[in-house]
Enzyme design. Structure first.
Site, short mmCIF file in Angstrom:
data_model
loop_
_atom_site.label_atom_id
_atom_site.label_comp_id
_atom_site.label_asym_id
_atom_site.label_seq_id
_atom_site.Cartn_x
_atom_site.Cartn_y
_atom_site.Cartn_z
N ASP A 75 0.79 -1.21 0.03
CA ASP A 75 -0.02 0.09 0.30
C ASP A 75 0.74 1.25 -0.01
OD1 ASP A 75 -2.31 1.73 0.89
OD2 ASP A 75 -3.16 -0.18 0.76
N HIS A 110 -3.94 6.03 3.91
CA HIS A 110 -4.24 4.92 3.14
C HIS A 110 -3.87 3.46 3.79
CE1 HIS A 110 -5.65 1.85 0.31
NE2 HIS A 110 -6.85 2.77 0.10
N ASN A 123 -6.10 -3.27 22.73
CA ASN A 123 -5.40 -2.62 23.63
C ASN A 123 -6.42 -1.78 24.37
OD1 ASN A 123 -5.52 -0.52 21.92
ND2 ASN A 123 -3.27 -0.38 21.63
N ASN A 198 -13.42 0.35 -6.84
CA ASN A 198 -14.54 1.28 -6.57
C ASN A 198 -15.30 2.18 -7.84
OD1 ASN A 198 -13.88 0.86 -4.06
ND2 ASN A 198 -12.54 2.58 -3.70
N ALA A 208 -7.36 -7.40 -8.90
CA ALA A 208 -8.33 -8.44 -8.46
C ALA A 208 -8.90 -9.56 -9.33
CB ALA A 208 -9.50 -7.73 -7.52
N SER A 270 -11.18 -1.11 -0.62
CA SER A 270 -9.86 -1.10 -0.01
C SER A 270 -10.03 -1.37 1.29
CB SER A 270 -9.18 0.36 -0.10
OG SER A 270 -8.57 0.61 -1.24
#
Length: 743
Positions: A75, A110, A123, A198, A208, A270
């Protein structure tokens, strides 16, 4: 034209739809939520829009977090100083595929957002990732403007090979490009999870869309986005021609980590892709030997179907479902020692009083083995759930015994023969203590004895052998009917239930010798309980016995010593099983019994018996029990019997007995206990004693009296101490009164 910096290469761009940055370490809510296991947790609540939709709580309740699994995030980089990535080993040394360096700082947000969806820490400081215990391998393939190239992506993929079994690719290309690096990654066993894009298009974008290619080997998952109502997001590309390799996950308004210690709500495929990557990490933690193709197939076949039933061009396989993905797929099986495959969830085991050690092992959880599902994943199975205890005390049992003792017609035939017939009543109305509903009765048992001064012959059907052999056959001239006392029945005749029998006796003075045989299957026409197909075994019961008995009877006292050999062809010491816990396909038992009776007054006798038996060891390949050693059992009883003491033809008995019990013996079970590092099942041999933890002592008081006009009264009091020979079992008590009269 393409920008000069990426000329002659396919352009890669970020694939998110929008972002809303939230300041503060704990996002915007202070509400808490109780998770499975009772954990109160703000992280889960802030991430519940994602985690709840995919049923991730099931994984956390089973202590899964993705620990020990590395997920590569290809990324825009990451903000490693964020509190959600502060644990040692959370962020591994990364790679900048744009310049070949090690600086992977995210200046866009991103990559940090995507990494948080995968593995933000649990946490209590903001959010948590799907696989909050996993490590992140940051690979910077997009620049600070959110753009990159296929060349950078290829370098990033090649860097991740051998370092991360799962990589997340939340970016999209403008068109198809050379898949050489993706082929190398697939061949190296990597699972690639890629955002579908998108553009609201009918088909996923690249990379993909490469998921449909044969070279991908089912190791690329294309991921679309759905909203809070599980509807495909307006911006999400659809499954289209990649439907068989397409999943959807929450991708609208997803809260996760951002730059400068902040959090952001973002939408896009994403955001959906790292949800799937985190799920894959959970599977990889639980079953490290799973291949990339297996993990993908598991996620595909367990997805929650959306849209048109089946695989469809909008939702593909459907919505990611972690709970179903972690549960068995197909039949859970194991193999016997000789390699035969059997289901670990099929079959039942009906134990007998001699094999209640199995019940003890079941109740203490010692019969746990491992079964493998269709993907060879190991699951612990408690075989004890298939173990059925012997029948406990019940009114039906007691009333049935009363009926059998009352409804006996005895006839003296010409020549001195005696014929006794027991009739079965129609079933009683539910909840009724009086009378019976209309129904067909029938003959439940019959016996015939031909007496001569020096010899006798007997024949019977329906468990009447106890009236002729053992204690039940002593003092026959006293009218005490010792054979009607349950406690005085030969305990080893129970291994041949419902048997027809034939016997022959010779007498000389006070001494006698009897020979007899018993066999199942000859009295199926009688209206007796169904003993031919024990529940769940799927097999017809078959057994037979032969015996010889020496006796002395002077009319006041009698003593008999008998030796019996019982051959069971479908069970072991009265237990019947199908499935993994078959003790043996057959067994034979040699039993020695000493019986005695003495008349202490007119119409009163004291009788008892003690039995000892040995069942030689047997090997078995029918289930997981590979062998049973020589098993030694015993039983005893003592009874006081009175007849005609208070009213004509009444019968009173008081008895104490120990049912058949094993006092020596071992069994061996060989079963899967887990998987090794290569994912192959490991076996373990386990040895268990057959001796139960307790000793059942049974007390019984019976009184039966016939009245006028075929009416009768019966009373039974029964007590069982340590029932089924289990030391910690609560005592059982039963008091039954019954009055029967025709109307």
């Amino acid at each position: 034209m393409l920008p000069p910096a990426i000329s002659r290469r396919t352009m890669l761009v970020l694939a998110f739809a929008g972002a809303h940055v939230l300041p503060g370490a704990q996002a915007q809510t202070t509400v808490t939520q109780v998770l499975a296991g009772g954990v109160t947790d703000i992280d889960y609540l802030n991430s519940a829009a994602v985690l709840g939709k995919i049923n991730a709580g099931y994984a956390y309740a089973h202590k899964l977090s993705g620990a020990g699994v590395t997920v590569g995030v290809l990324d825009a980089g990451i903000t490693p100083a964020h509190r959600e990535f502060s644990d040692p080993g959370k962020i591994l040394p990364g790679f900048n595929a744009l310049d070949g360096g090690s600086d992977v700082t995210d200046h866009v947000g991103h990559g940090t957002h995507v990494a948080g969806i995968v593995a933000a820490q649990h946490n209590g400081m903001g959010t948590m990732g799907v696989a909050f215990g996993a490590s992140i391998l940051p690979v910077k393939v997009l620049g600070d403007d959110g753009r990159g190239s296929s060349q950078a992506l290829d370098r990033g993929l090649r860097f991740a090979i051998g370092k991360a079994p799962i990589v997340n690719v939340s970016l999209g290309a403008e068109n198809a490009y050379s898949p050489a690096a993706m082929k190398e990654a697939a061949q190296a066993g990597m699972l690639i999870v890629a955002a579908a894009g998108n553009s609201g298009a009918a088909n996923p974008g690249w990379p993909a869309r490469f998921a449909r290619e044969s070279w991908a080997g089912n190791q690329i998952i294309a991921v679309g986005a759905v909203d809070a109502s599980n509807r495909i997001a307006s911006f999400s590309n659809r499954a289209g021609d990649t439907a068989g390799w397409f999943l959807v996950a929450p991708g609208v308004n997803v809260l996760s980590t951002w730059m400068n210690g902040q959090y952001a709500t973002m939408s896009g495929t994403s955001m959906a892709a790292p949800v799937v990557s985190g799920a894959a990490a959970l599977l990889k933690q639980q079953w490290p030997a799973l291949s990339a193709a297996q993990i993908a197939n598991i996620l595909f076949v367990t997805a929650t179907d959306l849209g048109v039933p089946g695989i469809d061009p909008i939702y593909g396989r459907g919505l990611l479902n972690i709970e179903k993905a972690l549960q068995p797929i197909g039949t859970l099986t194991t193999t016997t020692l000789n390699g035969r495959t059997i289901s670990v969830l099929s079959g039942t085991t009906q134990v007998s009083s001699a094999t209640t050690r199995l019940l003890g092992l079941a109740t203490t959880g010692q019969l746990r083995v491992v079964g493998l599902d269709g993907f060879q994943r190991d699951y612990q199975v408690d075989l004890g759930r298939s173990v059925l205890p012997p029948a406990g005390l019940s009114l039906e049992q007691v009333f049935g015994g009363m009926d059998r003792r009352i409804d006996v017609a005895e006839h003296v035939l010409p020549g001195g023969g005696e014929l006794a017939v027991a009739y079965a009543r129609a079933p009683a109305r539910a909840g009724s203590l009086f009378g019976h509903e209309e129904g067909r009765g029938g003959i439940a048992a019959l016996s015939y004895v031909a007496q001569r001064p020096d010899r006798s012959f007997a024949f019977g059907m329906g468990s009447t052998a106890g009236n002729y052999f053992g204690a039940g056959g002593l003092l026959p001239q006293q009218g005490l009917a010792l054979g009607s006392v349950t406690a005085l029945a030969h305990p080893y005749f129970a291994l041949v239930p419902g048997a027809a029998h034939a016997g022959f006796a010779r007498r000389a003075d006070d001494f006698g010798i009897k020979f007899g045989v018993l066999s199942t299957g000859a009295d199926r026409t009688l209206d007796a309980p169904d003993i031919w197909m024990p529940p769940g075994t799927g097999r017809q019961l078959r057994a037979r016995s032969s015996l010889v008995e020496l006796s002395r009877d002077d009319g006041h006292a009698a003593l008999a010593l008998s030796f019996a050999r019982i051959q069971e062809a479908s069970g072991y010491l009265g237990s019947y099983a199908s499935g993994p816990l078959v003790l043996a396909n057959s067994a034979y038992t040699q039993a020695l019994q000493l019986s005695g009776a003495v008349r202490i007054a007119s119409g009163i006798a004291l009788a008892g018996q003690a039995s000892y038996a040995a069942t030689p060891g047997v090997a078995s390949d029918a289930g997981l029990i590979t062998g049973v050693g020589t098993t030694r059992t015993n039983a005893f009883s003592l009874a006081l019997i009175a007849a005609g003491r208070f009213r004509p033809h009444d019968r009173l008995s008081l008895s104490v007995s120990q049912p058949m019990r094993t006092y020596a013996g071992m069994m061996t079970m060989d079963a899967y206990t887990g998987l090794d590092d290569q994912g192959s099942p490991t076996r373990e041999k386990m040895r268990f004693s057959m001796v139960p933890s307790g000793r059942e002592l049974r007390g019984e008081l019976n009184y039966l009296v016939p009245l006028r006009a075929a009416a009768s009264v019966g009373m039974t009091l029964m007590l069982r101490h340590e029932p089924n020979h289990l030391a910690d079992a609560a005592a059982e008590k039963l008091l039954a009164l019954r009055y029967l009269a025709p109307f």
